[in-house]
Design a protein around this motif. Structure first.
Motif: not given
Length: 369
Positions: A42-52, A161-173, A176-177
């Motif tokens: 979850p945390n890594w995309p936040y760091v990727g946006l912070w640096t950009r 097989l199906e287009s599945v996404v993972y809603p919050p709180p999954n993915g939210v800051w 680190w694991g």
């Protein structure tokens, strides 16, 4: 045909990735430009946006997750990424052959023998639609539908097989694991964006080049996980370049090529950042020798830092301290530049309690190996 030096390719990649200068663009526009951001944890995309992104704050991405403007799911290279919701609608169907191929692995094969995959997909879609389920709950229900087969593995097959996404709180800051519980939702129902009926490989190539070009066919394939894209690439109205060793590169007709002498500030990249992973030939950012250095642990993700545009070492945040490990000795000036960029990074990753402390960013918070 113009020949592009390694340094020109380096500066052009950094410019298109917003790594030469932080951008004031809205976060959603940055995510769209990057097409998909690696999001194994979850945390890594936040760091990727912070640096950009200039002045980026955690709440900007968290808000996009909560408003369903971005989603986290399996996309390019069959790995977890986040993307704008409207992009997921065409990107997931475009890379579906790569994602679906997971079901052919030996990990699943014994448990799928004699099972109709269309029936499994239909059952999974019906169960997920009935209400928010976690992966473990879906597995339990599938095990009831298909007795004698392990539900946990059936749930993973459904996600391929199906287009599945993972809603919050999954993915939210906040981790680190990966979190232990993974909620599931059908992408089209969660976002309101219909899934494309077929692959859109022309859009995939053009969007990739806007963010990663100039690049070769093998680079596009390495980033996407797809194969046999040469015909698609060569059918597009693209300009061509050559590398110093003669490889052909393709690019958008009006995309800028950066000045090889442009200054490149120190930048910290998160683990799995696509700037480092988005090409077959990654020497425009990291040397082959340094790739071999991190290869034994690369699958776990290695956060890297750049000096003068190229990878010079790794970093980690552990036990409340930012630890920096150069691959080769830094000059005094380089070390000070790295430390100067590390101070605000520490403030970003350490959390509000540490940021509020009088000693936040103090020398003991940032250690060189």
């Amino acid at each position: 045909m113009r020949v592009l030096s390694l340094r020109t390719l380096n500066r052009t990649l950094l410019e298109r990735q917003f790594l030469l200068e932080r951008t004031p663009l809205p976060v959603i526009d940055v995510v769209r430009h990057l097409v998909a951001m690696q999001a194994q944890e979850p945390n890594w995309p936040y760091v990727g946006l912070w640096t950009r992104v200039k002045g980026f704050a955690h709440g900007e991405l968290t808000g996009l997750f909560q408003d369903r403007g971005v989603v986290r799911g399996t996309m390019v290279r069959r790995t977890q990424h986040l993307a704008a919701a409207e992009d997921f609608g065409w990107l997931r169907p475009s890379v579906q052959p790569v994602v679906r191929a997971a079901v052919n692995q030996s990990y699943f094969a014994p448990h799928l023998e004699g099972l109709d995959l269309d029936e499994l997909a239909s059952a999974g879609r019906e169960l997920i639609r009935s209400g928010e389920l976690t992966r473990s709950e879906l597995g339990r229900l599938l095990e009831e539908r298909f007795p004698g087969r392990p539900g946990a593995r059936l749930a993973l097959v459904v996600e391929s097989l199906e287009s599945v996404v993972y809603p919050p709180p999954n993915g939210v800051w906040g981790a680190w694991g990966n979190r232990t519980s993974t909620p599931l939702a059908l992408a089209d129902e969660w976002t309101g964006v219909p899934m494309a009926a077929r692959a859109d490989l022309r859009t995939l190539v053009l969007r990739y080049l806007a963010s990663f070009g100039p690049a070769g066919v093998m680079d596009v394939q390495a980033w996407s996980g797809l194969t046999r894209l040469r015909e698609v690439v060569e059918s597009l109205p693209l300009r061509t370049f050559r590398t110093v060793d003669g490889k052909v590169l393709y690019d958008l007709p009006d995309a800028p090529i950066a000045d090889s002498g442009a200054p490149a500030p120190v930048r910290f990249l998160p683990a799995f950042d696509n700037a480092a992973l988005g090409h077959k030939d990654r020497t425009r950012l990291i040397s082959d020798a340094d790739r071999r250095r991190i290869a034994p642990v690369a699958a776990l993700g290695v956060p890297l830092f750049l000096v003068d545009g190229f990878v010079r070492g790794s970093w980690s945040f552990k036990d409340g301290a930012l630890r920096i490990t150069p691959f080769r000795p830094l000059t005094d000036a380089e070390e000070e530049a790295v430390r100067a960029e590390a101070r605000p990074l520490f403030g970003f990753v350490a959390g509000p309690e540490a940021r509020a402390g009088a000693g936040a960013g103090a020398p003991e918070d940032i250690a060189f190996a």
